[in-house]
Every structure is written in structure tokens, then in C-alpha cells.
Design an enzyme around this catalytic site. Structure first.
Site, PDB file in Angstrom:
ATOM      1  N   HIS A  35      36.270  39.934  26.056  1.00 21.80           N
ATOM      2  CA  HIS A  35      37.457  39.779  25.207  1.00 21.80           C
ATOM      3  C   HIS A  35      38.592  39.306  26.082  1.00 21.80           C
ATOM      4  O   HIS A  35      39.063  40.047  26.945  1.00 21.80           O
ATOM      5  CB  HIS A  35      37.803  41.084  24.489  1.00 21.80           C
ATOM      6  CG  HIS A  35      39.102  40.986  23.753  1.00 21.80           C
ATOM      7  ND1 HIS A  35      39.312  39.997  22.802  1.00 21.80           N
ATOM      8  CD2 HIS A  35      40.263  41.658  23.861  1.00 21.80           C
ATOM      9  CE1 HIS A  35      40.550  40.118  22.345  1.00 21.80           C
ATOM     10  NE2 HIS A  35      41.147  41.104  22.976  1.00 21.80           N
ATOM     11  N   ASP A  50      42.050  38.537  26.524  1.00 23.01           N
ATOM     12  CA  ASP A  50      43.495  38.523  26.326  1.00 23.01           C
ATOM     13  C   ASP A  50      44.053  37.540  27.340  1.00 23.01           C
ATOM     14  O   ASP A  50      43.875  37.721  28.545  1.00 23.01           O
ATOM     15  CB  ASP A  50      44.074  39.919  26.547  1.00 23.01           C
ATOM     16  CG  ASP A  50      43.481  40.906  25.555  1.00 23.01           C
ATOM     17  OD1 ASP A  50      43.633  40.679  24.354  1.00 23.01           O
ATOM     18  OD2 ASP A  50      42.844  41.880  26.007  1.00 23.01           O
ATOM     19  N   ASP A 100      40.302  42.454  18.154  1.00 24.71           N
ATOM     20  CA  ASP A 100      41.328  43.357  18.684  1.00 24.71           C
ATOM     21  C   ASP A 100      42.603  43.299  17.849  1.00 24.71           C
ATOM     22  O   ASP A 100      43.602  43.906  18.205  1.00 24.71           O
ATOM     23  CB  ASP A 100      41.633  42.938  20.142  1.00 24.71           C
ATOM     24  CG  ASP A 100      42.321  44.025  20.935  1.00 24.71           C
ATOM     25  OD1 ASP A 100      42.301  45.194  20.485  1.00 24.71           O
ATOM     26  OD2 ASP A 100      42.885  43.721  21.999  1.00 24.71           O
ATOM     27  N   HIS A 131      47.549  38.310  20.094  1.00 26.27           N
ATOM     28  CA  HIS A 131      48.049  39.622  19.673  1.00 26.27           C
ATOM     29  C   HIS A 131      48.874  40.326  20.744  1.00 26.27           C
ATOM     30  O   HIS A 131      49.834  41.005  20.417  1.00 26.27           O
ATOM     31  CB  HIS A 131      46.900  40.514  19.177  1.00 26.27           C
ATOM     32  CG  HIS A 131      45.690  40.486  20.054  1.00 26.27           C
ATOM     33  ND1 HIS A 131      44.768  39.463  19.999  1.00 26.27           N
ATOM     34  CD2 HIS A 131      45.252  41.334  21.011  1.00 26.27           C
ATOM     35  CE1 HIS A 131      43.817  39.701  20.883  1.00 26.27           C
ATOM     36  NE2 HIS A 131      44.085  40.822  21.508  1.00 26.27           N
TER      37      HIS A 131
HETATM   38 ZN   LIG Z   1      43.056  41.889  22.930  1.00 23.53          ZN
END
Ligand SMILES: [Zn+2]
Length: 901
Positions: free
Chosen positions: A13, A15, A125, A351
Site C-alpha cells: 500500500h 502512501d 485505506d 488520503h
Molecule cells: Zn494509506
């Protein structure tokens, strides 16, 4: 015995930026991609890697290693690297309807340049899921979604309570959108890391699988078990195929495969039980204790949300509509430049970025991206306006006048103030030395000036001031032209200017009109009044407002409330026993700032004494990573003045009371809100969300423990009963709460916190939002059947008029005209653009009601519409004059063959 199949999907994931600066994460992405390309070449058993549903990771890698393009392409073509469908992994609620759309549109398009995208709406997420996602995904050809938050799984050991809409027995479910569209959905019930770091060593593997299989099987509805082999920024498990061999040796009744979402989805969707439950609408973890819904990210670093609003409105509601109209003049549309600006904007939409829940370095870089996207948007808008104004006929104005054109680029009629500068006289540097030209203009006495329309009728306008200053032209075909000029500042109120229309006016010599009408402010009793509203500013600074249409009076409006906040960027937490401080308990002074027949503005100044920060306990608790619910910190005993300067404005013809509040924040660890008691007691309310005006309950679920119930909004929130209602609009203020009294709307204006929160201690001094802040909001009322007008006004509160000066010239377009007409009060326009890479027009809008259909007629002169999808492909539905409840309506407009412009 049936064999259960375990699908192990390798992923990370990603980010893009979060608890470290972008480049810190970026350099690690390069290492991850290097590892992957190596693994694809050297381990034929390695099935595939899921690149987190966002194509931007490919761009980010190739920016550093452009020579790897062919290798990346080969990996995608071979099905090793699984990409798409989105450009970035957004926050659903804090970005606009169009931003959510463009993220899918750009993501799918870019994926398809490489190969076949993974057709899974991927929200692993996301901090809750928007209620229109099912309809939006279907419009993009995506029939399934996966998310990690929003729904509480109950599992086999729990009783499923039928009236709990946001629980599911299984990790698989149906998700029904606001319009009743249904898609298959996966909840990562044990998070998207449930198969992370699978041991190769036999004993450890045994223990691992015993636990992980039991966890997964508690929720899974079929014999297909999903294991997500990865987590946040997780390096790829290089020996995962060895670990899978070990697992297969250990178990006879399970088959472990290294797999992909394509394979898993096909298997599970063919096998789901008939009684799979359905969740509906938005999924915001309603059935939880309310602490980790992360809704307070809507008030973290409000300055980011304001900037985001600037850029979204610029691109969506100003630049694209103007460029779309200008195409009819130039035959050109800035597709590539707009794509560039949109990508910059969307790079701020992951996000952890738009939510304001990263470290300071991340958010500083976001400001630069916003500024860049905004400048591109402004440049393109001014180019479009130049082409448009050149084609608008201003020949009716006197030859020595200075015409200017006002554009309302919003999708509905707009009333508001224009303050602009008109160049009255120019002396180019070619005519003399700058300082002499300056002195010459400075010594000129201006004649009396007035503003007229194209019929020569005087328009009520204020000539405020004038000044001499340097400026320059950049001709398209010649060197720059510097000059000195006299600029005259003009202010006027435009009333009910139709959607997507323009009107030509001119500054000219003449007697300014005087009106016999009363001015808006009555100075004697601190009152503002127009044909719709009567507003009394009370001596304590609160307002008593009467809606003259319904006759209803609303007392105690504009109540400022200040409390402590000892939590973090994600979560608001008031210290135990902390008492709110109210501005109306301190002295208030008022002055009349503007008072004409068109505009009344009162400046209200209130100075509160509030604690300078939290006490010393908080710093220790943050350092010790004490969870925010366990914190004992209080507000400091040391008080200091905190001054709120509120401009309260009422315009003639306007149904909105407009506020602009300024403060210089020197305090830490606190929250400022403004409260609007509606005196309407109801159990539900409405707010603008993504392609819907969502109905939300005022109350909370039985499991909710958080004393607050914060919610997200875009431009407005509304409380109403059968006969009347109040709408509070805002500019970039995404957090509100309906207080436990079930009647008061609280709008968060400011939140100061000192740390990121989540899994460690990350100090974020800039999340205290120190320094000068200005926030804007507006108040409006409606009767039984005209709520939509206040919703349109709420949206338009964020969209300024565009004003451009031009010359006196002939043109093929009328001095005053509308580019399109919309006949439907229920339709909210979100896009007026040209189709990507093409010349057709795209319009998009949504129904302001989720329950009622409405007539819809849109016309663009010279164009013929057909239905299209969110991603601008032909729609299976025919053109209709009815807007269905909760419908997102996209139309593609081709130039009519018969029309000869
Ligand atoms: Zn995230």
C-alpha cells in the site's frame, strides 16, 4: 472434503507521502520497483504484484529511472505488474465530485496505455466510502470495489442485527449506491495486511497459518480466501513463492496459490451465497465507537482545504467552462495543459495528503502543487476570456469608454458583488521615461465616471478609488509592452445573473446614478436589511435574523465557540471537563464598513481570552505515544487575547447573509467553531457530498462512544422540517456537526493540533495553523419547496464571477447572452468541458435529491446531446427529459450538422 483455496496477492500500500516527506517515500518506491522487476525476471513462480490501484506509482518510478520504461511495459504486458484503475488513492469526501471522476478517468486512460487495468474500485485505506461510489464505478465499467473501512464485519460468532445497515456478516457483500446501483464489494475485514510476511520456516508457518486462516474464515462467505501479502510501504516478500510451497506442504485441505485480484474476483463472484448482505449509501464506520472514523481530518490544516477549493473551483467552474466556450471561437482547447493542471491537483488528493494528516514537509510541498495548478488554471482562463471577449460585440459602447465583460461560469443563477479594476488610461514606456509617465498620470484629474450596460443604461456601481501603476502586455506575436496606467476600482452587485452567461458593461464618463432606495445598514440599531432578510447585530455580537419570506426569526445566530483539542490531525479530543468559551461572553464592537443601497457590511470585533495552549502534560503524553483517549492533559491556565473580526455582508437581491472571519492565531491545541441554532428539531439533516445531497441521521448508533459526531461536507449543510429550513454554506470548511440538541449546526473554522497521530509520535508544529487566517461562510433560509435555491447559492458561494476588460469592437456574439440553459432546479452542474482529446462538449450534473425525480432540459445552441458515462464513453441509457433520483447525468454534445454559426 472440499479444498479451500487461498489466494495470496502480493502488494504494497503505497502512501505517496505521509509520515515522511514525498521524496523519502519516493526513493523507497524506486527500490521496491527495482526489486519487482528483478523478481519478475528471476522467479518464474512469482505470479504477479498488485501496484496498489494507482497508476501514479509508475510515473514516479520512471521519473527516476526512465530507462526502465520497456521493462515496466513488458511486466505489465506479461500480467506480472497489475495496475490501475485509479490515478491516485484519494480521500473520497474531501475532494470534489469532479476530482473523484477525473481520478478514475485519468487512471483508466493511463492504465490502458500500458495494458488492461485491474477493474476493481480500490479504496483499501480510504477514510470511509462515498455513497455514490457504486454508480460511479459502474459508469467506469467497474463492477467491484474493495475497502478497508466503513463497514463493521460481525463474523460467524456475532449476531447480525437486521436494522444495522452498516454491518455485514461476511467480508463479501453487495453495496447499493444512492441511486440503487449495486456492486460486489470486499471488506478487508482483517485489513489489507492479513497475509503479510508469510514465514518460510515450517514451524513458524504453521503458527502463522493457524491464526491467519482462522481470522479470515471468521468472515469469508465462500471457500475462496483472500490473503493480502503486503502492507503500508512494504518491500516485496522476495521468497513468497517458497513460503507458498511450504504452506501447500503443510495443508491437504487448502490450496495456496500466488494470485491476483482478477483471478480472485472471478472465483469469488461466481461463488457468493445468495444471502449475501447489502450495505447501502455512504460507509463511514457509522456502527463503531466513533473514535477512529477519522472524520476530523476534515478540519486538519484547514488552509489546505481552502487551497483545494481554490484550485478545484478554478479548474472545474472557471477554466473549463471558459475554455469550452472559447473553443467555439478558436477551434482550440488546452487539453494537455488542463491534464497537467489536473494531475498536479490530484497529486494533492491521496488520503494522507488532502486529509492534512501528514508531516509538515508533505503539506508544504502540497502548497507548491496547488499554486502551480492554480496558475495554470488562471492562465488558461485568461486566454479563453481574451478569445471570448474579442468575439463579444461591444460596438454599442461609446468609443472612449472602457468595456468589460462579466461572466457567471456557475451552473445556476448567481447574485453577488464584483470588485474589479478597469484600466482607464495608458501611457506606454515607448512614450517616455517611466517616472515621468507615472507623474503625468498621477497629476490627471479623472472626470466623473459611471458604469453603463450595452443599451447605454446606467448601472448602479461604486467608483471606489483609482491609482497609477506599472503593467505590461505580452503580445502573442511581438515583444513585451510595458506601460503606466490609471486603474479605477469599481464595485457593483450583480443580481440573478443566469448560469454560464455573460454581460458586457462599460466604465464611461458620466454622472454616477444616485438611488432613492434606502441603504442596507441602519446604523442607529446595527441592522442590515434587504428584501429577503432582516439582520440585527446584538450588543453581544450574536445575530437575530428574520427570513422575511417565511416570517421566521432565528436568534443567537453566529455563536463562536472555542474549546481545547489534545488529540491529533486525525482526531479531535476535548480535554476532560473542558468548558467551551463563547465569544458572546466578551465585549463586542461594531463598525459600518459599507453602506449603500446595494451592499451593507458591518464589521464585528470580538476579543476572547483563551488558553495559549494545552498544559505541559500534553507534550509528555505525545512523546510517550499515549493514545488520545487516555490523555489527561488540560488547557493551560495562561490566557491571552484572541480577536475575531467578522465582516457581515448583505447585498440587495441576495438571499444569502455572507460572513468573512479573520483572526491571527497565536494559540495552540484548540478548535474554533461557529454555531447556527436552527430552532428546528429533527432527527436528520442534509449535506453536499460527492454527486449527492446526502441525508444523514443526527443521532449516533448504539455503539458510538465519541462525544462528538463530526461529518464531512462540500459547499453546504442543511437542516429543515416540512415548512422551512436553514442552509449554511462555506468556502473550504469541510467539517460540521449537528449538535446533540438535534437543532444546531456547528461549522468548524479552525483546528490547531501538534502531532500527526496514528502509530507513533510525529510532531507537526505547522498543524497548529499559526498566523493570519480568514474563513468564509454564508447563511440562507428556505420555505417548504425552495431548498434547492439555497443549495445552488451554496455551491455558487465558492465560484466568483470572472471579469475581463476589453475594447470597443464588433463581434459575432451578443453583448449579453447565455451559453447554455438549464431548466431544472434539481440539477447541479459539476462539469462543462470538452471531451478528453476531442472536440465534443461534456456536461455533467447530479440530482440534488436522492428520492425525487425531476424534469431536466439542457440546451446548448448549435449542439445536440447524447448520454455518456463518467469516463465519456457512450451510455447504454437513452437521452431523457427526466433526471432520476440520485442520478449522475453526463451528456456528450456534438455540433449540430444543420446549424451554421
Ligand atoms: Zn494509506
Amino acid at each position: 472434503m472440499t479444498t479451500k483455496k487461498v489466494y495470496i496477492i502480493s502488494h504494497s500500500h503505497w502512501d505517496r507521502e505521509w509520515y515522511m516527506a514525498y521524496e523519502q517515500h519516493h526513493m523507497r518506491l524506486v527500490a521496491l520497483m527495482d526489486d519487482l522487476l528483478h523478481l519478475f525476471k528471476t522467479n518464474p513462480d512469482f505470479h504477479s504484484f498488485h501496484l496498489d490501484g494507482q497508476t501514479i506509482a509508475i510515473d514516479d518510478y520512471l521519473e527516476v529511472r526512465p530507462e526502465k520504461r520497456e521493462e515496466v511495459q513488458a511486466a505489465i504486458t506479461a500480467g506480472k505488474l497489475k495496475i490501475g484503475p485509479f490515478y491516485i488513492l484519494q480521500d473520497d469526501f474531501l475532494i470534489s465530485s469532479e476530482s473523484n471522476t477525473r481520478n478514475m478517468l485519468v487512471g483508466l486512460e493511463e492504465s490502458r496505455k500500458w495494458g488492461d487495468p485491474v477493474m476493481l474500485g480500490y479504496f483499501p485505506d480510504t477514510f470511509g466510502n462515498m455513497g455514490q461510489a457504486p454508480q460511479m464505478m459502474k459508469e467506469g465499467g467497474i463492477e467491484a470495489a474493495a475497502f478497508g473501512r466503513g463497514v463493521k464485519p460481525t463474523g460467524f460468532n456475532n449476531v447480525v442485527i437486521n436494522d444495522e445497515k452498516y454491518t455485514s456478516q461476511f467480508s463479501e457483500m453487495w453495496w447499493e449506491g444512492a441511486d440503487k446501483s449495486k456492486i460486489f464489494s470486499l471488506l478487508f475485514a482483517n485489513w489489507y495486511s492479513n497475509g503479510n510476511e508469510i514465514p518460510v520456516e515450517k514451524e513458524a508457518a504453521q503458527a502463522f497459518w493457524k491464526e491467519k486462516l482462522a481470522d479470515a474464515e471468521q468472515f469469508t462467505s465462500t471457500d475462496h480466501i483472500l490473503m493480502m501479502n503486503g502492507v503500508d510501504h512494504q518491500p516485496v516478500q522476495m521468497d513468497v513463492t517458497d513460503a507458498i510451497k511450504v504452506a501447500n506442504d503443510l495443508y491437504d485441505d487448502y490450496e495456496f496459490i500466488h494470485s491476483s485480484f482478477d483471478e480472485y474476483l472471478e472465483a469469488v463472484m461466481n461463488d457468493v451465497p445468495a444471502d449475501l448482505s447489502t450495505v447501502s449509501g455512504e460507509l463511514t464506520s457509522q456502527e463503531t465507537d466513533g473514535w477512529y472514523t477519522l472524520a476530523n481530518t476534515a478540519s486538519a490544516r484547514i488552509y489546505l482545504k481552502q487551497k483545494n477549493t481554490d484550485v478545484q473551483r478554478q479548474l472545474e467552474n472557471i477554466t473549463e467552462p471558459l475554455a469550452t466556450m472559447a473553443f467555439d471561437v478558436t477551434g482550440e482547447y488546452p487539453h494537455d495543459q488542463l491534464r497537467y493542471a489536473w494531475k498536479l491537483l490530484m497529486q494533492n488528493h491521496p488520503h494522507d495528503s488532502i486529509c492534512g494528516c501528514s508531516v509538515d514537509e508533505v503539506h508544504r510541498e502540497m502548497i507548491t502543487r496547488y499554486d502551480k495548478a492554480l496558475e495554470v488554471g488562471k492562465f488558461l482562463a485568461s486566454e479563453a476570456v481574451e478569445s471570448l471577449t474579442a468575439s463579444i460585440d461591444t460596438s454599442l459602447f461609446p468609443t472612449d469608454s472602457k468595456p468589460f465583460v462579466v461572466f457567471n461560469t456557475a451552473g445556476s443563477a448567481k447574485t453577488g458583488t464584483i470588485e474589479t479594476e478597469i484600466e482607464w488610461k495608458r501611457l506606454p514606456f515607448s512614450q517616455g521615461v517611466p517616472e515621468e509617465l507615472y507623474a503625468q498620470l498621477k497629476n490627471e484629474t479623472l472626470p466623473e465616471l459611471t458604469v453603463i450596460d450595452a443599451k447605454g443604461q446606467a448601472v448602479a456601481a461604486e467608483i471606489l478609488s483609482h491609482e497609477v501603476r506599472f503593467n505590461y502586455d505580452l503580445p502573442k506575436d511581438a515583444f513585451r509592452v510595458p506601460f503606466m496606467a490609471i486603474y479605477v476600482k469599481v464595485r457593483l452587485v450583480v443580481t440573478d445573473m443566469p448560469a454560464v452567461s455573460w454581460e458586457s458593461l462599460a466604465l464611461t464618463v458620466g454622472q454616477n446614478t444616485t438611488s432613492a432606495l434606502p441603504t442596507i445598514v441602519s446604523e442607529a440599531d446595527n441592522r442590515l436589511e434587504n428584501e429577503f432578510l432582516h439582520v440585527k447585530v446584538e450588543s453581544n455580537g450574536q445575530l437575530t435574523v428574520t427570513d422575511k419570506t417565511t416570517g421566521i426569526t432565528y436568534p443567537n445566530v453566529l455563536t463562536y465557540e472555542n474549546v481545547g483539542d489534545i488529540a491529533n490531525e486525525y482526531i479531535f479530543k476535548q480535554p476532560e471537563g473542558d468548558q467551551a468559551i463563547y465569544a458572546h461572553d466578551f465585549p463586542a464592537t461594531t463598525t459600518v464598513a459599507i453602506n449603500t443601497t446595494k451592499i451593507g457590511e458591518i464589521t464585528l470585533i470580538q476579543t476572547l481570552m483563551i488558553p495559549v495552549s494545552a498544559d505541559e502534560t500534553l507534550a509528555e503524553e505525545m512523546k510517550a505515544v499515549v493514545e488520545m483517549r487516555q490523555r489527561k492533559a488540560q488547557r493551560s491556565k495562561e490566557l491571552a487575547p484572541f480577536t475575531l473580526t467578522t465582516k457581515i455582508r448583505l447585498e440587495q437581491g441576495s438571499r444569502q447573509l455572507k460572513f468573512s472571519t479573520h483572526f491571527d492565531n497565536q494559540m495552540k491545541d484548540h478548535r474554533l467553531r461557529v454555531l447556527f441554532p436552527t430552532n428546528i428539531t429533527t432527527d436528520k439533516h442534509y449535506a453536499e457530498s460527492i454527486f449527492e445531497v446526502v441525508e444523514r441521521p443526527n443521532g449516533v448508533s448504539a455503539s458510538w462512544e465519541n462525544p462528538t459526531n463530526p461529518q464531512h461536507q462540500h459547499s453546504f449543510v442543511n437542516v429543515q422540517d416540512a415548512t422551512h429550513g436553514m442552509t449554511v454554506s462555506n468556502y473550504g470548511l469541510n467539517e460540521y456537526e449537528i449538535l446533540a440538541d438535534n437543532t444546531t449546526i456547528a461549522l468548524t473554522l479552525h483546528r490547531s493540533v501538534g502531532e500527526l497521530g496514528d502509530w507513533g509520535y510525529f510532531p507537526t508544529p505547522e498543524a497548529q495553523c499559526m498566523g493570519e487566517q480568514t474563513v468564509a461562510f454564508a447563511l440562507a433560509f428556505h420555505g417548504a419547496d425552495d431548498q434547492n435555491r439555497t443549495f445552488h447559492d451554496g455551491q455558487n458561494f465558492q465560484i466568483p464571477f470572472t471579469v475581463a476588460q476589453t475594447s470597443v469592437h464588433n463581434g459575432r456574439w451578443a453583448p449579453k447572452a447565455a451559453y447554455l440553459t438549464i431548466d431544472s432546479s434539481a440539477y447541479a452542474l459539476t462539469a462543462l468541458k470538452r471531451k478528453e482529446h476531442q472536440t465534443e462538449i461534456v456536461t455533467r450534473g447530479f440530482n440534488l435529491s436522492n428520492t425525487a425525480s425531476a424534469p431536466l432540459e439542457i440546451k446548448i445552441s448549435g449542439y445536440t446531446p447524447t448520454r455518456c458515462t463518467l469516463i465519456e464513453t457512450p451510455h447504454e441509457k437513452p437521452l431523457s427529459a427526466i433526471l432520476e433520483p440520485a442520478e449522475i447525468n453526463s451528456l456528450l454534445w456534438k455540433k449540430s450538422a444543420s446549424v451554421n454559426d
